[in-house]
Design an enzyme around this catalytic site. Structure first.
Site, PDB file in Angstrom:
ATOM      1  CG  ASP A 111      -1.813   1.114   1.085  1.00 36.75           C
ATOM      2  OD1 ASP A 111      -2.401   1.568   0.112  1.00 36.75           O
ATOM      3  OD2 ASP A 111      -2.267   1.877   2.324  1.00 36.75           O
ATOM      4  CB  SER A 112       0.013   4.622  -0.824  1.00 35.33           C
ATOM      5  OG  SER A 112      -0.979   4.866   0.016  1.00 35.33           O
ATOM      6  CE1 TYR A 172       2.867   5.694  -3.178  1.00 36.45           C
ATOM      7  CE2 TYR A 172       1.857   3.991  -4.635  1.00 36.45           C
ATOM      8  CZ  TYR A 172       2.767   4.497  -3.704  1.00 36.45           C
ATOM      9  OH  TYR A 172       4.091   3.753  -3.679  1.00 36.45           O
ATOM     10  N   GLY A 173      -2.915   9.461  -3.754  1.00 40.06           N
ATOM     11  CA  GLY A 173      -3.988   9.849  -4.427  1.00 40.06           C
ATOM     12  C   GLY A 173      -3.979  11.115  -5.185  1.00 40.06           C
ATOM     13  CB  CYS A 213      -2.951   0.792  -2.777  1.00 40.78           C
ATOM     14  SG  CYS A 213      -2.998   2.490  -3.179  1.00 40.78           S
ATOM     15  CG  ASN A 214      -9.602   0.575  -3.388  1.00 41.30           C
ATOM     16  OD1 ASN A 214      -9.953  -0.002  -4.114  1.00 41.30           O
ATOM     17  ND2 ASN A 214      -9.245   0.962  -2.088  1.00 41.30           N
ATOM     18  CB  THR A 215      -4.611   5.195  -5.383  1.00 44.22           C
ATOM     19  OG1 THR A 215      -5.331   5.436  -4.519  1.00 44.22           O
ATOM     20  CG2 THR A 215      -3.790   6.214  -6.213  1.00 44.22           C
ATOM     21  CB  CYS A 235      -9.462   5.375  -0.139  1.00 39.57           C
ATOM     22  SG  CYS A 235      -7.755   5.579   0.435  1.00 39.57           S
ATOM     23  CB  THR A 236      -6.927   0.245   2.034  1.00 36.07           C
ATOM     24  OG1 THR A 236      -5.741   1.080   1.514  1.00 36.07           O
ATOM     25  CG2 THR A 236      -7.425  -0.945   1.014  1.00 36.07           C
TER      26      THR A 236
HETATM   27  N1  DGL Z   1      -4.792   3.253   0.415  1.00 39.12           N
HETATM   28  C1  DGL Z   1      -5.053   3.896  -0.649  1.00 39.12           C
HETATM   29  C2  DGL Z   1      -5.967   3.549  -1.472  1.00 39.12           C
HETATM   30  O1  DGL Z   1      -6.826   2.504  -1.076  1.00 39.12           O
HETATM   31  C3  DGL Z   1      -4.375   5.333  -1.236  1.00 39.12           C
HETATM   32  C4  DGL Z   1      -4.096   6.493  -0.323  1.00 39.12           C
HETATM   33  C5  DGL Z   1      -3.201   7.481  -0.638  1.00 39.12           C
HETATM   34  O2  DGL Z   1      -2.117   7.141  -0.754  1.00 39.12           O
HETATM   35  O3  DGL Z   1      -3.603   8.436  -1.419  1.00 39.12           O
HETATM   36  O4  DGL Z   1      -6.587   4.298  -2.399  1.00 39.12           O
END
Ligand code: DGL
Length: 286
Positions: free
Chosen positions: A15-16, A47-48, A78-80, A196-197
């Site tokens: 994950d980020s 990361y978003g 991480c969804n991003t 977003c996790t």
């Molecule tokens: N946890 C991440 C997600 O599920 C991203 C959060 C981020 O770094 O912006 O998208």
């Protein structure tokens, strides 16, 4: 004869930063007898707000680092990263460099269950700016269940605020703002996916800000069940995995705060190593 030396493969979780811990915990709950490597790129989170090229570069760096440490299969928790890097990694990197290894995301497993989430078929997705911009939730939902309407809303600074451990008051105000923006988009919305996790770490606060008739869907359990199922179907991967019961935690940040937060959100005493995870891969995106 079976090669017994070859079954020390790990399951990598990337994950980020902190959010992937919510996925890791559920996976361990379901499959405790596995060896896990958790890597949070806290140094470069969030990361978003980054471009697709940056997200790809950093995610690939994390993936290659985990492969280097013995991961056979990696979950982008991480969804991003799942929205902006997964496909390129699967299509342009794995077949050429890591033929027998796997990288899986968390958006499709979530969407595969979408039919069961909502009574009215109007589902909100709270996700990062880069995930919302990718339109992946909408695209995938259309494939699995065209009747469902997806309403996306960027969580704006929420992931960053979680990484920075912002105080309750500021966090509450930001949650209120994004929740209001989300629900104003559709009066029939009865379900919100935490896409977003990081948001799963503040699920209770988000729940409080939502009207009572809207239910929340997190991804942890869904992803764990899908991974369990995947491993059952893919014996070529499963037989390479270690059955030792341990988890190793890594972060790219040398800041003690990141480690403190990782421990706090994981909810157990853990030792965390700071590692250098350079984005060295030369690709057309560099
Ligand atoms: N946890 C991440 C997600 O599920 C991203 C959060 C981020 O770094 O912006 O998208």
């Amino acid at each position: 004869m079976k090669n017994l030396k070859n079954n020390n493969g790990k399951i990598g979780i990337f994950d980020s930063g902190l959010g992937g811990l919510t996925i890791l915990k559920e996976i361990i709950k379901l499959m405790p007898n596995r060896e896990y490597l958790y890597l949070g790129d806290n140094l470069r989170a969030p990361y978003g707000e980054k471009t697709q090229a940056e997200i790809f570069k950093y995610t690939l760096a994390g993936v290659e680092w985990l492969f280097g440490r013995g991961a056979e299969i990696i979950i982008l928790a991480c969804n991003t990263a799942s929205a902006n890097a997964l496909q390129k990694i699967q299509q342009e990197i794995l077949p050429f460099k890591y033929k027998n290894k796997r990288v899986l995301g968390i958006i499709i497993p979530t969407i595969e269950n979408i039919d069961n989430f909502s009574k009215f078929g109007h589902i909100g997705v709270l996700a990062t700016k880069a995930t919302v911009a990718s339109g992946v939730f909408e695209k995938e939902a259309k494939k699995y269940c065209p009747k469902i309407q997806i309403i996306s809303q960027s969580g704006e600074r929420l992931a960053e605020m979680i990484e920075l451990n912002k105080n309750e008051k500021d966090l509450k105000a930001e949650i209120k703002k994004v929740v209001e923006q989300l629900i104003a988009q559709d009066e029939f919305m009865d379900t919100v996916i935490l896409g977003c996790t990081h948001y799963a770490l503040i699920e209770n606060q988000i729940k409080k800000a939502l009207p009572k008739n809207i239910s929340i869907i997190g991804q942890g359990e869904i992803v764990a069940v899908k991974l369990f199922d995947y491993l059952n179907r893919h014996s070529e991967i499963c037989q390479k995995l270690s059955t030792k019961c341990s988890t190793y935690f890594y972060t790219t940040s040398s800041d003690g705060k990141a480690k403190e937060l990782m421990t706090q959100f994981y909810g157990a005493k853990i030792s965390i190593e700071t590692v250098v995870c350079e984005a060295t891969q030369k690709t057309m995106y560099n």
